[in-house]
Scaffold this motif. Structure first.
Motif, PDB file in Angstrom:
ATOM      1  N   ALA A 112      -1.183  35.095 -64.503  1.00 45.37           N
ATOM      2  CA  ALA A 112      -1.773  33.758 -64.403  1.00 45.37           C
ATOM      3  C   ALA A 112      -1.438  33.137 -63.058  1.00 45.37           C
ATOM      4  CB  ALA A 112      -1.272  32.872 -65.531  1.00 45.37           C
ATOM      5  N   ASP A 113      -0.190  33.306 -62.615  1.00 46.92           N
ATOM      6  CA  ASP A 113       0.218  32.774 -61.315  1.00 46.92           C
ATOM      7  C   ASP A 113      -0.524  33.468 -60.188  1.00 46.92           C
ATOM      8  OD1 ASP A 113       1.997  31.035 -62.488  1.00 46.92           O
ATOM      9  OD2 ASP A 113       3.646  32.477 -62.438  1.00 46.92           O
ATOM     10  N   TRP A 114      -0.771  34.802 -60.368  1.00 46.99           N
ATOM     11  CA  TRP A 114      -1.496  35.581 -59.363  1.00 46.99           C
ATOM     12  C   TRP A 114      -2.892  35.022 -59.169  1.00 46.99           C
ATOM     13  CZ3 TRP A 114      -5.775  38.887 -60.411  1.00 46.99           C
ATOM     14  CH2 TRP A 114      -6.176  39.674 -59.330  1.00 46.99           C
ATOM     15  N   MET A 115      -3.598  34.763 -60.271  1.00 47.04           N
ATOM     16  CA  MET A 115      -4.942  34.229 -60.163  1.00 47.04           C
ATOM     17  C   MET A 115      -4.935  32.820 -59.583  1.00 47.04           C
ATOM     18  SD  MET A 115      -7.456  36.093 -60.646  1.00 47.04           S
ATOM     19  CE  MET A 115      -8.617  34.742 -60.615  1.00 47.04           C
ATOM     20  N   ASN A 116      -3.963  32.003 -59.986  1.00 46.17           N
ATOM     21  CA  ASN A 116      -3.903  30.648 -59.459  1.00 46.17           C
ATOM     22  C   ASN A 116      -3.633  30.650 -57.954  1.00 46.17           C
ATOM     23  OD1 ASN A 116      -4.419  29.374 -61.889  1.00 46.17           O
ATOM     24  ND2 ASN A 116      -2.265  29.301 -62.465  1.00 46.17           N
ATOM     25  N   SER A 117      -2.829  31.615 -57.510  1.00 45.91           N
ATOM     26  CA  SER A 117      -2.551  31.726 -56.085  1.00 45.91           C
ATOM     27  C   SER A 117      -3.832  32.024 -55.313  1.00 45.91           C
ATOM     28  CB  SER A 117      -1.505  32.826 -55.833  1.00 45.91           C
ATOM     29  OG  SER A 117      -1.237  32.943 -54.454  1.00 45.91           O
ATOM     30  N   TYR A 118      -4.640  32.946 -55.850  1.00 52.76           N
ATOM     31  CA  TYR A 118      -5.916  33.245 -55.207  1.00 52.76           C
ATOM     32  C   TYR A 118      -6.825  32.022 -55.213  1.00 52.76           C
ATOM     33  CZ  TYR A 118      -6.008  38.177 -53.977  1.00 52.76           C
ATOM     34  OH  TYR A 118      -5.802  39.377 -53.362  1.00 52.76           O
ATOM     35  N   LYS A 119      -6.827  31.255 -56.309  1.00 49.59           N
ATOM     36  CA  LYS A 119      -7.713  30.104 -56.403  1.00 49.59           C
ATOM     37  C   LYS A 119      -7.406  29.074 -55.315  1.00 49.59           C
ATOM     38  CE  LYS A 119      -8.780  30.346 -61.353  1.00 49.59           C
ATOM     39  NZ  LYS A 119      -8.697  29.665 -62.652  1.00 49.59           N
ATOM     40  N   GLU A 120      -6.152  29.030 -54.876  1.00 48.67           N
ATOM     41  CA  GLU A 120      -5.777  28.090 -53.832  1.00 48.67           C
ATOM     42  C   GLU A 120      -6.450  28.426 -52.514  1.00 48.67           C
ATOM     43  OE1 GLU A 120      -1.584  28.043 -53.525  1.00 48.67           O
ATOM     44  OE2 GLU A 120      -1.247  27.268 -55.551  1.00 48.67           O
ATOM     45  N   HIS A 121      -6.780  29.712 -52.320  1.00 45.35           N
ATOM     46  CA  HIS A 121      -7.295  30.161 -51.029  1.00 45.35           C
ATOM     47  C   HIS A 121      -8.783  30.483 -51.053  1.00 45.35           C
ATOM     48  CE1 HIS A 121      -3.252  30.541 -49.292  1.00 45.35           C
ATOM     49  NE2 HIS A 121      -2.886  31.030 -50.453  1.00 45.35           N
ATOM     50  N   PHE A 122      -9.359  30.717 -52.217  1.00 46.89           N
ATOM     51  CA  PHE A 122     -10.731  31.196 -52.308  1.00 46.89           C
ATOM     52  C   PHE A 122     -11.640  30.091 -52.808  1.00 46.89           C
ATOM     53  CE2 PHE A 122     -14.139  33.794 -54.354  1.00 46.89           C
ATOM     54  CZ  PHE A 122     -14.583  34.405 -53.196  1.00 46.89           C
ATOM     55  N   HIS A 123     -12.470  29.577 -51.925  1.00 43.64           N
ATOM     56  CA  HIS A 123     -13.348  28.476 -52.271  1.00 43.64           C
ATOM     57  C   HIS A 123     -14.789  28.856 -51.923  1.00 43.64           C
ATOM     58  CE1 HIS A 123      -9.728  26.114 -52.883  1.00 43.64           C
ATOM     59  NE2 HIS A 123      -9.312  26.489 -51.682  1.00 43.64           N
ATOM     60  N   LYS A 124     -15.632  27.877 -51.764  1.00 41.73           N
ATOM     61  CA  LYS A 124     -17.024  28.126 -51.383  1.00 41.73           C
ATOM     62  C   LYS A 124     -17.093  28.778 -50.014  1.00 41.73           C
ATOM     63  CE  LYS A 124     -19.459  24.536 -50.176  1.00 41.73           C
ATOM     64  NZ  LYS A 124     -20.211  23.283 -50.284  1.00 41.73           N
ATOM     65  N   LEU A 125     -17.952  29.791 -49.891  1.00 41.43           N
ATOM     66  CA  LEU A 125     -18.098  30.510 -48.629  1.00 41.43           C
ATOM     67  C   LEU A 125     -19.569  30.577 -48.260  1.00 41.43           C
ATOM     68  CD1 LEU A 125     -17.005  32.332 -46.333  1.00 41.43           C
ATOM     69  CD2 LEU A 125     -17.313  34.269 -47.880  1.00 41.43           C
ATOM     70  N   GLU A 126     -19.930  30.010 -47.115  1.00 38.57           N
ATOM     71  CA  GLU A 126     -21.291  30.089 -46.609  1.00 38.57           C
ATOM     72  C   GLU A 126     -21.441  31.443 -45.915  1.00 38.57           C
ATOM     73  OE1 GLU A 126     -23.446  27.890 -47.360  1.00 38.57           O
ATOM     74  OE2 GLU A 126     -22.119  26.317 -48.121  1.00 38.57           O
TER      75      GLU A 126
END
Length: 313
Positions: A112-126
């Motif tokens: 769960a922490d692993w996925m949350n860590s990725y969520k901090e860095h991975f957002h909308k990408l044009e």
């Protein structure tokens, strides 16, 4: 399930080359933290004018880093030890001490922490002028944009790496409508999905790694293009039984050169070949091989130390 979070610090000038080393050893999904811009501003190298700078920012003027995740197994520990050895051999870098028992280098975290860590860095990408990449947890509606849903994972890539984005831009620019596209080294399947979203008639994505191929198939289904995209487990052009209008290969320079020797057999007349995963220092090496094998170089895109080549039969 538990994962290892590895924070691989390196110097700014070795950041891209270190990332290439990690990719060559199967570490193909990572978060890259480049401190160059911050350091330039703090050093006033860009002539920045400001009244106040938080003193804590100066504490960040350390090495850039690459953060990646592995299963918490002994095999992963051995892989990290191998990487440390190769880094020392390739870069003769004795200034960074890699201690695998150091919690500032390797941390054990829950999934769960692993996925949350990725969520901090991975957002909308044009990704291109027509395509935006969103993670599955982002339900944003974007007018006049084609949406690709793609989550961070162990397969390369999510589109944020320069080589992937440049390949996608070329696919958009040359146009995929009603064309047959061959994606060699499909990774997460993102470029196959891009081609399908750009209205390709048929896309074949070839991936040697069975785990990556499985992820690619899941991504294809999640984006509702399984009727267009066929993901196959194979090495380069092995088993390919079609001729393509467009071939895209985001690999490494040496594999691009190897591929170029017989690639025309799998291409239709006037077909385009888009290739990346190439450091700028290997540009002449690759373009010479392409020319020797009957390709015309149409354009070269550049992003940092990476290049992407558009060639035509």
């Amino acid at each position: 399930m538990q994962y290892l979070e590895i924070i691989w610090k390196t110097s700014n000038d070795l950041l891209e080359k270190t990332n290439t080393l990690l990719i060559s050893e199967g570490i193909e999904q990572a978060v890259i933290n480049d401190t160059t811009t911050l350091n330039d501003v703090l050093d006033k190298e860009q002539g920045a004018m400001y009244d106040y700078v938080d003193k804590s920012l100066y504490e960040t003027k350390t090495e850039s880093s690459i953060i990646f995740y592995l299963d918490n197994t002994q095999e992963s520990i051995e892989k990290i030890k191998t990487l440390i050895k190769k880094e020392a051999e390739l870069f003769h870098n004795q200034t960074i001490n890699r201690d695998i028992s150091d919690n500032n280098f390797i941390k054990v975290i829950d999934d769960a922490d692993w996925m949350n860590s990725y969520k901090e860095h991975f957002h909308k990408l044009e990704l291109t002028k027509n395509i935006t990449v969103l993670p599955s947890w982002n339900d944003e509606n974007i007018a006049d944009k084609t949406i690709i849903k793609l989550d961070p994972g162990m397969a390369f890539g999510t589109g944020d790496h320069a080589t992937t984005s440049m390949c996608a831009k070329f696919l958009d620019e040359v146009g995929c409508k009603d064309k047959i596209v061959l994606d060699i080294g499909a990774g997460s399947g993102i470029l196959s999905i891009v081609a399908a979203k750009l209205n390709a008639k048929k896309v074949i994505g070839v991936e040697l790694d069975t785990d990556a191929a499985a992820i690619a198939k899941e991504n294809v289904t999640a984006n509702n293009v399984e009727n267009i995209v066929d993901i196959r487990v194979a090495d380069l052009t092995d088993g390919i039984d079609i001729k393509a209008d467009i071939v895209v290969a985001n690999l490494v320079a040496e594999l691009i050169v190897k591929l170029s020797s017989n690639l025309k057999e799998f291409m239709l007349p006037n077909g385009f070949f888009i290739s990346s995963g190439i450091l700028d220092e290997k540009e002449v090496f690759v373009t010479t091989a392409l020319k020797d094998n009957g390709f015309t170089i149409k354009e070269v895109k550049r992003d940092g130390e990476w290049i992407c080549i558009l060639a035509q039969v």
